[in-house]
Design a protein around this motif. Structure first.
Motif, PDB file in Angstrom:
ATOM      1  N   LEU A 142       0.820  -1.217   0.000  1.00 27.06           N
ATOM      2  CA  LEU A 142       0.000   0.000   0.000  1.00 27.06           C
ATOM      3  C   LEU A 142       0.854   1.267   0.000  1.00 27.06           C
ATOM      4  N   ALA A 143       1.894   1.271   0.840  1.00 26.61           N
ATOM      5  CA  ALA A 143       2.745   2.461   0.890  1.00 26.61           C
ATOM      6  C   ALA A 143       3.494   2.636  -0.426  1.00 26.61           C
ATOM      7  N   GLY A 144       3.826   1.506  -1.052  1.00 29.15           N
ATOM      8  CA  GLY A 144       4.558   1.552  -2.325  1.00 29.15           C
ATOM      9  C   GLY A 144       3.782   2.272  -3.424  1.00 29.15           C
ATOM     10  N   ALA A 189       7.848   5.983   1.977  1.00 25.58           N
ATOM     11  CA  ALA A 189       6.935   4.859   2.181  1.00 25.58           C
ATOM     12  C   ALA A 189       7.562   3.841   3.120  1.00 25.58           C
ATOM     13  N   ALA A 190       6.776   3.375   4.081  1.00 23.29           N
ATOM     14  CA  ALA A 190       7.310   2.346   4.978  1.00 23.29           C
ATOM     15  C   ALA A 190       6.176   1.480   5.494  1.00 23.29           C
ATOM     16  N   THR A 191       6.524   0.241   5.822  1.00 29.21           N
ATOM     17  CA  THR A 191       5.567  -0.692   6.415  1.00 29.21           C
ATOM     18  C   THR A 191       6.145  -1.122   7.764  1.00 29.21           C
ATOM     19  N   ASP A 246      10.394   9.465  11.500  1.00 29.21           N
ATOM     20  CA  ASP A 246      11.009   9.567  10.169  1.00 29.21           C
ATOM     21  C   ASP A 246       9.984  10.055   9.144  1.00 29.21           C
ATOM     22  N   ALA A 247       8.768   9.528   9.256  1.00 29.07           N
ATOM     23  CA  ALA A 247       7.730   9.918   8.296  1.00 29.07           C
ATOM     24  C   ALA A 247       7.392  11.395   8.446  1.00 29.07           C
ATOM     25  N   LEU A 248       7.292  11.851   9.693  1.00 30.48           N
ATOM     26  CA  LEU A 248       7.002  13.279   9.920  1.00 30.48           C
ATOM     27  C   LEU A 248       8.131  14.165   9.413  1.00 30.48           C
ATOM     28  N   HIS A 257       7.835  17.245   6.857  1.00 29.12           N
ATOM     29  CA  HIS A 257       8.376  18.589   7.114  1.00 29.12           C
ATOM     30  C   HIS A 257       9.369  19.009   6.026  1.00 29.12           C
ATOM     31  N   GLY A 258       9.974  18.004   5.392  1.00 29.15           N
ATOM     32  CA  GLY A 258      10.871  18.299   4.281  1.00 29.15           C
ATOM     33  C   GLY A 258      10.127  18.521   2.966  1.00 29.15           C
ATOM     34  N   GLY A 259       8.813  18.456   2.994  1.00 26.61           N
ATOM     35  CA  GLY A 259       8.035  18.769   1.793  1.00 26.61           C
ATOM     36  C   GLY A 259       7.588  17.554   1.011  1.00 26.61           C
ATOM     37  N   ARG A 260       7.781  16.357   1.574  1.00 30.18           N
ATOM     38  CA  ARG A 260       7.450  15.129   0.852  1.00 30.18           C
ATOM     39  C   ARG A 260       6.387  14.373   1.629  1.00 30.18           C
ATOM     40  N   SER A 261       5.400  13.880   0.949  1.00 27.12           N
ATOM     41  CA  SER A 261       4.383  13.084   1.635  1.00 27.12           C
ATOM     42  C   SER A 261       4.997  11.809   2.185  1.00 27.12           C
ATOM     43  N   ALA A 262       4.339  11.248   3.181  1.00 29.17           N
ATOM     44  CA  ALA A 262       4.809   9.991   3.758  1.00 29.17           C
ATOM     45  C   ALA A 262       3.611   9.096   3.998  1.00 29.17           C
ATOM     46  N   VAL A 263       3.771   7.819   3.690  1.00 29.96           N
ATOM     47  CA  VAL A 263       2.710   6.847   3.954  1.00 29.96           C
ATOM     48  C   VAL A 263       3.314   5.706   4.763  1.00 29.96           C
ATOM     49  N   LEU A 264       2.705   5.488   5.911  1.00 30.46           N
ATOM     50  CA  LEU A 264       3.153   4.428   6.808  1.00 30.46           C
ATOM     51  C   LEU A 264       2.039   3.392   6.865  1.00 30.46           C
ATOM     52  N   SER A 265       2.329   2.195   6.392  1.00 33.19           N
ATOM     53  CA  SER A 265       1.342   1.118   6.483  1.00 33.19           C
ATOM     54  C   SER A 265       1.648   0.339   7.755  1.00 33.19           C
ATOM     55  N   VAL A 266       0.740   0.402   8.702  1.00 35.00           N
ATOM     56  CA  VAL A 266       1.007  -0.210  10.007  1.00 35.00           C
ATOM     57  C   VAL A 266       0.182  -1.491  10.129  1.00 35.00           C
ATOM     58  N   GLN A 267       0.886  -2.590  10.331  1.00 33.16           N
ATOM     59  CA  GLN A 267       0.257  -3.906  10.335  1.00 33.16           C
ATOM     60  C   GLN A 267      -0.416  -4.179  11.683  1.00 33.16           C
TER      61      GLN A 267
END
Ligand SMILES: Cc1ncc(C[n+]2csc(CCOP(=O)(O)OP(=O)(O)O)c2C)c(N)n1
Ligand SMILES: [Mg+2]
Length: 578
Positions: A531-533, A543-545, A558-560, A564-574
């Motif tokens: 999903l994050a991919g 992207a991280a799982t 890390d995602a935040l 803050h660096g201007g890039r979206s982040a998606v964390l898929s949490v199992q």
């Protein structure tokens, strides 16, 4: 045609949006839009583009309307959505249910098939698709959901139509409106003119009558166990302070029932919890002798949790009969149509002005209710403790809350079976800091995050979504738009690898049925997708799982940092599987 300047219905339409304060047009374009595209290009060529709204390219209509919806929810300002004839209108899909139920003002525009077929007028049919897209009632597609629909018939009054549509959209209960314009009309060359948005202000807030104010204030003041239930009073952030004043004055507990906003600060000692689909009787609801349901679509679910038969119930809402829901009722003694901020302020003023509060009674109740609040809090603290090797939704939400400490965060929730967990453990107290769609169509948060960030660029936008909801939100489209328009957000996926909600629905109706016995629900998302991919592929997102509870706090950090660096982040949490 005026000789010196290109000025069409489309130009006037765009000017009218700008006159009304529309900043963005979330758009998905087609053969119906040459007039608009040409008018925008003309404006750019003449250096006037800043005078018109900015067009945001949205590769899916769900993202476009969800973005406009969330923009309005955050700012109160309606934006525009431009879509393609019948098909683009249909692709708005459930997002228009959300905008309607969420009371979000949005102006939706779609072209419609040209009505001349032999080149009689500029814009006349010249593509095969103009025959295919011609349907009997394009406006009927949205008529269940919009407050107003109309066809633009000439550029000479298009501004009047836009301002009227927006006046209706912004008047409470606010909601989406729909205009269509055939190509020939959108191409019509006219003389430039100015609109008069100042003559189309939304309807002024309504107050309670003096009699009803006295009736409700007196009932609440003499109640032994008063209770307030609300869901969306916090749409107007200023109403929250009014509710706090009233509840402080009389020590009235508040339940947020299926809330889409922060209606009452989570940390306030009179806050007594949240409910969505409840399986058990709420004890405060059962105990209450006087109940004020204010701005609430579902104050309780009678089948499982209801007031006592003798409770005295008052219903205050701008539309207290919910006239757009075919079946709706609560057994209230009085239904009053009023703006909740005004009404709650009136009730508090009446209590104070007439010295209705009995200090001893109120003090005793304050202690009792505070004890309930504290017991709820202690039970939640217990539930959010990490469990070895498992990430529970409560622990995840607690980690998100801790990661956001000190941030000016704006959280969108679409956590579905974890709505309650998110509300309980996030402990949002700042009005406006936590919003939901208010509707029933999943897939809102993806585009919603883009709109929220554009409305509040200084805030850290965070989406808490189920894995199913993430996919409903067309993440490839949403994440691409976020990158292109520099609107990064953190998305945390409550990934239980499936749809837990329909499974719970089955169990509630057929607890001992064949589906339950065989654990056969058809809700699993195995084999798992990355999903994050999807977000990194489409929007360059971090992207991280995560499946180890111990790694979660750092992964959030890390995602935040990426956001803050201007890039979206998606964390898929199992999480444990659905
Ligand atoms: C557009 C749309 N389609 C279908 C549904 C029916 N539905 C309600 S909840 C749900 C499952 C959502 O899955 P997820 O976001 O993973 O949340 P979970 O139930 O697992 O907590 C579905 C499919 C819906 N509400 N909206
Ligand atoms: Mg799920």
């Amino acid at each position: 045609m005026p000789a010196d300047r290109y000025y069409s219905t489309s130009t006037a339409f765009l000017e009218a949006l700008a006159e009304a304060g529309v900043r963005y047009m979330f758009a998905n374009l087609g053969s119906d839009h040459p007039g608009l595209i040409e008018a925008l290009a003309q404006a750019r060529a003449e250096g006037r583009q800043a005078e018109l709204p900015e067009l945001i390219v949205c590769p899916h209509e769900t993202v476009a309307l969800s973005a406009a919806h969330a923009y309005a929810a955050v700012s109160g300002q309606p934006q525009a959505v431009l879509v393609h004839v019948d098909s683009g209108t249909q692709n708005l899909g459930g997002a228009v249910n959300n905008a309607a139920r969420g009371r979000a003002p949005v102006l939706i525009f779609a072209g419609s098939a040209p009505y001349t077929i032999q080149g009689e007028l500029p814009g006349s049919r010249n593509e095969f698709i103009h025959w295919i897209q011609d349907v009997h009632d394009q406006r009927g597609i949205l008529r269940n959901y919009v407050k107003y629909d109309n066809e633009i018939r000439t550029g000479r009054n298009v501004k009047q139509l836009v301002h009227r549509a927006l006046q209706i959209a912004r008047s409470e209960p606010a909601g989406p409106v729909y205009l269509v314009g055939p190509r020939e009309v959108m191409e019509e060359q006219i003389e430039p003119y100015a609109g008069h948005p100042e003559a189309y202000t939304p309807v002024a807030p309504a107050a309670l009558t003096a009699e009803v104010t006295a009736e409700i204030a007196t009932a609440l003041a003499r109640a032994r166990h008063p209770l307030i239930v609300t869901a969306y009073l916090g749409r107007d952030t200023a109403a929250v302070a009014e509710l706090v004043t009233l509840c402080d004055l009389l020590a009235i507990p508040v339940i947020e029932s299926a809330p889409s906003h922060v209606n009452f600060p989570a940390g306030h000692p009179m806050h007594c919890g949240y409910q969505w689909t409840t399986a058990e009787q709420n004890p405060l609801l059962a105990q209450a002798d006087v109940i004020l349901a204010v701005d609430s679509d579902v104050p309780w679910i009678h089948a499982t949790s209801r007031p006592s038969p003798g409770a005295e119930i008052y219903c205050v809402d701008i539309d207290p009969l919910k006239s757009n829901m075919p079946m709706w009722h609560i057994p209230a003694r009085r239904f009053a149509a009023a703006n909740s901020r005004v009404a709650v302020g009136q009730i508090a003023a009446f209590v104070r002005g007439n010295n209705l509060a009995d200090d001893a009674v109120v003090a005793a109740r304050r202690a009792e209710v505070t004890a309930v609040h504290e017991a709820q809090r202690a039970a939640r603290d217990e539930r959010e403790r990490p469990e070895p090797g498992v990430i529970t939704p409560a622990y995840l939400t607690a980690c998100v809350r801790d990661a956001l400490a000190g941030e000016d965060a704006l959280v969108l929730t679409e956590a579905v079976t974890n709505f309650e967990v998110v509300a309980e453990h996030l402990r949002a107290s700042r009005p406006g800091s936590l919003i939901g769609s208010g509707g029933g169509s999943l897939g809102w948060a993806g585009g919603g995050a883009v709109g929220a960030k554009l409305a509040a660029p200084g805030k850290t936008v965070v989406c808490l979504v189920g894995d199913g909801s993430y996919l409903f939100g067309v993440p490839a489209s949403a994440q691409w738009v976020a990158r292109r328009y520099n609107a990064p957000a953190l998305t945390v996926i409550y990934n239980n690898r499936g749809w837990r909600a329909p499974k719970q629905s089955v169990l509630a109706v057929h607890p001992e049925g064949a589906a339950a016995r065989a654990d056969d629900f058809n809700v699993s998302f195995e084999p798992a997708a990355d999903l994050a991919g999807i977000a990194s592929a489409a929007g360059g997102a971090h992207a991280a799982t995560v499946s180890d509870p111990a790694e979660l706090p750092q992964a959030l950090k890390d995602a935040l940092a990426a956001v803050h660096g201007g890039r979206s982040a998606v964390l898929s949490v199992q999480l444990p599987g659905a």
